[in-house]
Design a protein around this motif. Structure first.
Motif, PDB file in Angstrom:
ATOM      1  N   ILE B  65      14.592 -38.283  -0.355  1.00 12.84           N
ATOM      2  CA  ILE B  65      13.278 -37.701  -0.056  1.00 12.84           C
ATOM      3  C   ILE B  65      12.448 -38.758   0.645  1.00 12.84           C
ATOM      4  O   ILE B  65      12.278 -39.868   0.136  1.00 12.84           O
ATOM      5  CB  ILE B  65      12.583 -37.223  -1.346  1.00 12.84           C
ATOM      6  N   GLY B  68       7.324 -39.194   0.507  1.00 14.19           N
ATOM      7  CA  GLY B  68       6.770 -38.440  -0.620  1.00 14.19           C
ATOM      8  C   GLY B  68       6.909 -36.937  -0.516  1.00 14.19           C
ATOM      9  O   GLY B  68       6.102 -36.201  -1.073  1.00 14.19           O
ATOM     10  N   GLY B  69       7.927 -36.463   0.228  1.00 11.12           N
ATOM     11  CA  GLY B  69       8.158 -35.025   0.249  1.00 11.12           C
ATOM     12  C   GLY B  69       7.921 -34.356   1.594  1.00 11.12           C
ATOM     13  O   GLY B  69       7.815 -33.134   1.660  1.00 11.12           O
ATOM     14  N   LYS B  70       7.868 -35.128   2.679  1.00  8.77           N
ATOM     15  CA  LYS B  70       7.712 -34.521   4.009  1.00  8.77           C
ATOM     16  C   LYS B  70       9.082 -34.195   4.609  1.00  8.77           C
ATOM     17  O   LYS B  70       9.212 -33.285   5.421  1.00  8.77           O
ATOM     18  CB  LYS B  70       6.962 -35.463   4.974  1.00  8.77           C
ATOM     19  N   ILE B  71      10.083 -34.997   4.262  1.00  4.76           N
ATOM     20  CA  ILE B  71      11.445 -34.770   4.738  1.00  4.76           C
ATOM     21  C   ILE B  71      12.380 -34.908   3.544  1.00  4.76           C
ATOM     22  O   ILE B  71      12.195 -35.806   2.715  1.00  4.76           O
ATOM     23  CB  ILE B  71      11.855 -35.802   5.817  1.00  4.76           C
ATOM     24  N   GLY B  72      13.358 -34.020   3.467  1.00  3.25           N
ATOM     25  CA  GLY B  72      14.328 -34.106   2.387  1.00  3.25           C
ATOM     26  C   GLY B  72      15.725 -33.868   2.913  1.00  3.25           C
ATOM     27  O   GLY B  72      15.917 -33.086   3.845  1.00  3.25           O
ATOM     28  N   GLN B 192      12.539 -30.486   7.052  1.00  3.88           N
ATOM     29  CA  GLN B 192      11.304 -31.165   7.436  1.00  3.88           C
ATOM     30  C   GLN B 192      10.171 -30.197   7.133  1.00  3.88           C
ATOM     31  O   GLN B 192      10.204 -29.027   7.553  1.00  3.88           O
ATOM     32  CB  GLN B 192      11.354 -31.534   8.913  1.00  3.88           C
ATOM     33  N   LEU B 193       9.193 -30.682   6.408  1.00  3.02           N
ATOM     34  CA  LEU B 193       8.087 -29.835   5.954  1.00  3.02           C
ATOM     35  C   LEU B 193       7.440 -29.080   7.114  1.00  3.02           C
ATOM     36  O   LEU B 193       7.031 -29.694   8.107  1.00  3.02           O
ATOM     37  CB  LEU B 193       7.044 -30.707   5.257  1.00  3.02           C
TER      38      LEU B 193
END
Lengths: 197, 197
Positions: B65, B68-72, B192-193
């Motif tokens: 990740i 902090g959670g923009k791309i996983g 990607q968010l």
């Protein structure tokens, strides 16, 4: 009537709704917990419907790895603002959904996503199980059986693994009602080590 | 000749090969680092080819990740035994691949996975850029440009983001050569968010 703090707490645990909402719902139902859950759920659905037209492009991509790397899940859950993406109950929801997907292995997000040929196949199987029923009875049976099928394979229709009295969509609606932003489970992927592709 | 420990260390950092293999390769090339890298890579390819028929159903599903959670990223990397799945250099490889996918955003695993219509489209664009060249020159240009295209979109052909002198497939072959088991990158997913689907 006076509503006990203990009862309010129980309702909050069940629905994730705010303190005042729970207190009001319990007052309305004269302390009947199950009816209060229904009231809050309907309210959640209503709020969710109102929010659902708003663009949700922020949010979180999160993962959950189970059994040290035997199962892995990736989810994207959207909200409207970065502020909510950092909200604790939003983050808890994201974690819960990822964990739920690992445990319950949904194949689709919602009933509309199930391919038509799979529904046709399910219908055939069901019809084959009751060949001598009249058409209108069969139709009713099919609806019931399809709903059961959706509850098995669609994430939003599945009972939440940490609280099977609540579907994932109920949980989602309660989070929307509490936070007051449109929130949507956009996509998920689940890998199980060595599974057939 | 004597090979300095410092040189061996440099070669190990570049190739992930074992100490004795690096020392031998450097002795063979009389201390020429680049040639020693080539030797070890060829050896990796040879070992990998020998191992590649063996069933690899164990391994790890891992995630990465970013921001902090923009791309996983979710990856499944297979090996033959649970023993290797717990091996430190295997685990480092899995982590590196997941991180690489987050950074380099590959669309496919290998050139064979690129759909034919996309290759046709790329070929048309390339041919349009040099319309007056004879066919045999054009053919050569196309091969070169396609290889460049694969190096952009295929995970195995991409230069590894932590060391761009090495392709991901070189890194993979070096891990296979070291560990002595068939290892394969089976699949990956990158979210990607808020990206268009």
């Amino acid at each position: 009537m006076t509503v006990s703090a203990e009862l309010v707490k129980q309702l909050r645990d069940k629905t994730n709704a705010g303190f005042m909402d729970c207190k009001k719902a319990l007052a309305e139902t004269k302390g009947d917990l199950d009816k209060a859950v229904d009231i809050l759920r309907k309210r959640g659905v209503a709020v969710a419907a109102k929010k659902s037209s708003r663009t949700a492009k922020d949010g979180l991509v999160q993962s959950y790895i189970h059994m040290g790397g035997k199962i892995g899940v990736l989810v994207e859950i959207n909200c409207e603002t970065d502020f909510v993406a950092r909200n604790e109950s939003f983050q808890q929801f994201v974690k819960d959904v990822a964990m739920h997907v690992a445990a319950a292995n949904p194949q689709y997000l919602k009933p509309e996503d199930v391919p038509a040929e799979i529904i046709e196949k399910e219908k055939e199987i069901m019809a084959g199980q009751a060949p001598d029923k009249p058409a209108h009875i069969l139709e009713k049976m099919l609806v019931g059986k399809l709903n059961k099928f959706y509850a098995e394979v669609c994430l939003l229709e599945q009972p939440f693994v940490k609280d099977d009295k609540m579907k994932i969509k109920d949980y989602l609606n309660s989070v929307i009602a509490n936070i007051g932003e449109n929130i949507l489970i956009r996509r998920f992927t689940r890998y199980q080590l060595g599974e057939e592709l």
